[in-house]
Scaffold this motif. Structure first.
Motif, PDB file in Angstrom:
ATOM      1  N   VAL A  17      43.147  38.690  33.026  1.00  0.00           N
ATOM      2  CA  VAL A  17      43.518  40.086  33.234  1.00  0.00           C
ATOM      3  C   VAL A  17      42.867  40.540  34.527  1.00  0.00           C
ATOM      4  CG1 VAL A  17      43.353  42.414  32.320  1.00  0.00           C
ATOM      5  CG2 VAL A  17      43.665  40.495  30.754  1.00  0.00           C
ATOM      6  N   VAL A  18      43.689  40.877  35.503  1.00  0.00           N
ATOM      7  CA  VAL A  18      43.208  41.349  36.796  1.00  0.00           C
ATOM      8  C   VAL A  18      43.971  42.631  37.120  1.00  0.00           C
ATOM      9  CG1 VAL A  18      43.004  40.837  39.258  1.00  0.00           C
ATOM     10  CG2 VAL A  18      42.718  39.006  37.587  1.00  0.00           C
ATOM     11  N   PRO A  19      43.266  43.764  37.247  1.00  0.00           N
ATOM     12  CA  PRO A  19      43.964  45.004  37.593  1.00  0.00           C
ATOM     13  C   PRO A  19      44.686  44.881  38.932  1.00  0.00           C
ATOM     14  CG  PRO A  19      41.725  45.457  36.878  1.00  0.00           C
ATOM     15  CD  PRO A  19      41.843  43.973  37.043  1.00  0.00           C
ATOM     16  N   ARG A  20      45.758  45.642  39.081  1.00  0.00           N
ATOM     17  CA  ARG A  20      46.516  45.619  40.340  1.00  0.00           C
ATOM     18  C   ARG A  20      45.743  46.319  41.441  1.00  0.00           C
ATOM     19  NH1 ARG A  20      52.797  45.888  39.103  1.00  0.00           N
ATOM     20  NH2 ARG A  20      52.724  44.685  37.192  1.00  0.00           N
ATOM     21  N   GLY A  21      46.052  45.938  42.643  1.00  0.00           N
ATOM     22  CA  GLY A  21      45.415  46.560  43.794  1.00  0.00           C
ATOM     23  C   GLY A  21      44.068  45.931  44.095  1.00  0.00           C
ATOM     24  N   ILE A  22      43.301  46.611  44.905  1.00  0.00           N
ATOM     25  CA  ILE A  22      41.974  46.133  45.284  1.00  0.00           C
ATOM     26  C   ILE A  22      40.957  46.836  44.401  1.00  0.00           C
ATOM     27  CG2 ILE A  22      40.301  45.960  47.156  1.00  0.00           C
ATOM     28  CD1 ILE A  22      42.674  45.914  49.098  1.00  0.00           C
ATOM     29  N   VAL A  23      40.214  46.068  43.612  1.00  0.00           N
ATOM     30  CA  VAL A  23      39.271  46.609  42.639  1.00  0.00           C
ATOM     31  C   VAL A  23      37.851  46.567  43.198  1.00  0.00           C
ATOM     32  CG1 VAL A  23      40.741  45.884  40.728  1.00  0.00           C
ATOM     33  CG2 VAL A  23      38.899  44.382  41.477  1.00  0.00           C
ATOM     34  N   PRO A  24      36.915  47.317  42.606  1.00  0.00           N
ATOM     35  CA  PRO A  24      35.516  47.226  43.047  1.00  0.00           C
ATOM     36  C   PRO A  24      34.960  45.827  42.759  1.00  0.00           C
ATOM     37  CG  PRO A  24      35.848  49.141  41.637  1.00  0.00           C
ATOM     38  CD  PRO A  24      37.096  48.323  41.568  1.00  0.00           C
ATOM     39  N   CYS A  25      34.088  45.334  43.633  1.00  0.00           N
ATOM     40  CA  CYS A  25      33.478  44.009  43.456  1.00  0.00           C
ATOM     41  C   CYS A  25      32.242  44.067  42.557  1.00  0.00           C
ATOM     42  CB  CYS A  25      33.078  43.412  44.809  1.00  0.00           C
ATOM     43  SG  CYS A  25      34.428  42.706  45.752  1.00  0.00           S
TER      44      CYS A  25
END
Length: 131
Positions: A17-25
């Motif tokens: 599961v990986v949220p769309r867009g650029i997520v916080p690291c």
């Protein structure tokens, strides 16, 4: 597909599961994790999170996450607060001018779980270091 319905009915299906867009690291990679998408119970397994160089595909850092047993529809999210290994990007991301890191999550990394689908175990995402 019809034969798999009968044969695979009781098997788990682990998916990243990986949220769309650029997520916080941060240590949970924007609430990334592992989901059991099928009816069978998935035994404990290994998930691997790799940070890699986008142009060459060379892995520059990798973290092993011990993934617990998951029942149908159950999800486990990365991060220290949830009792899992925190995931942090390497000190120097491949794209430092943009503060962006590219990562890949591979669930059931060692192929220990007999799944209904083995071809959906990897997903790529990007995170922002905010430095």
């Amino acid at each position: 597909f019809g034969t798999c319905v009968r044969r695979c009915l009781g098997k788990p299906d682990l998916v990243p599961v990986v949220p769309r867009g650029i997520v916080p690291c941060g240590d949970d990679l924007g609430l990334s994790g592992v989901l059991n998408f099928s009816r069978g119970v998935a035994s404990p397994s290994i998930t691997r999170v790799e940070f890699f160089e986008g142009r060459t595909g060379r892995v520059i850092d990798a973290t092993r996450v011990d993934t617990p047993r998951l029942t149908f529809g159950q999800i486990v999210v990365f991060g220290e607060a949830r009792g899992l290994v925190p995931i942090f990007p390497p000190a120097m991301c491949p794209e430092p001018e943009f503060l962006i890191c590219t990562f890949r999550i591979t669930v059931d990394f060692n192929a220990d779980v007999d799944e209904s689908q083995e071809n959906n175990n990897t997903q790529t995402g990007r995170c922002h270091t905010g430095r």
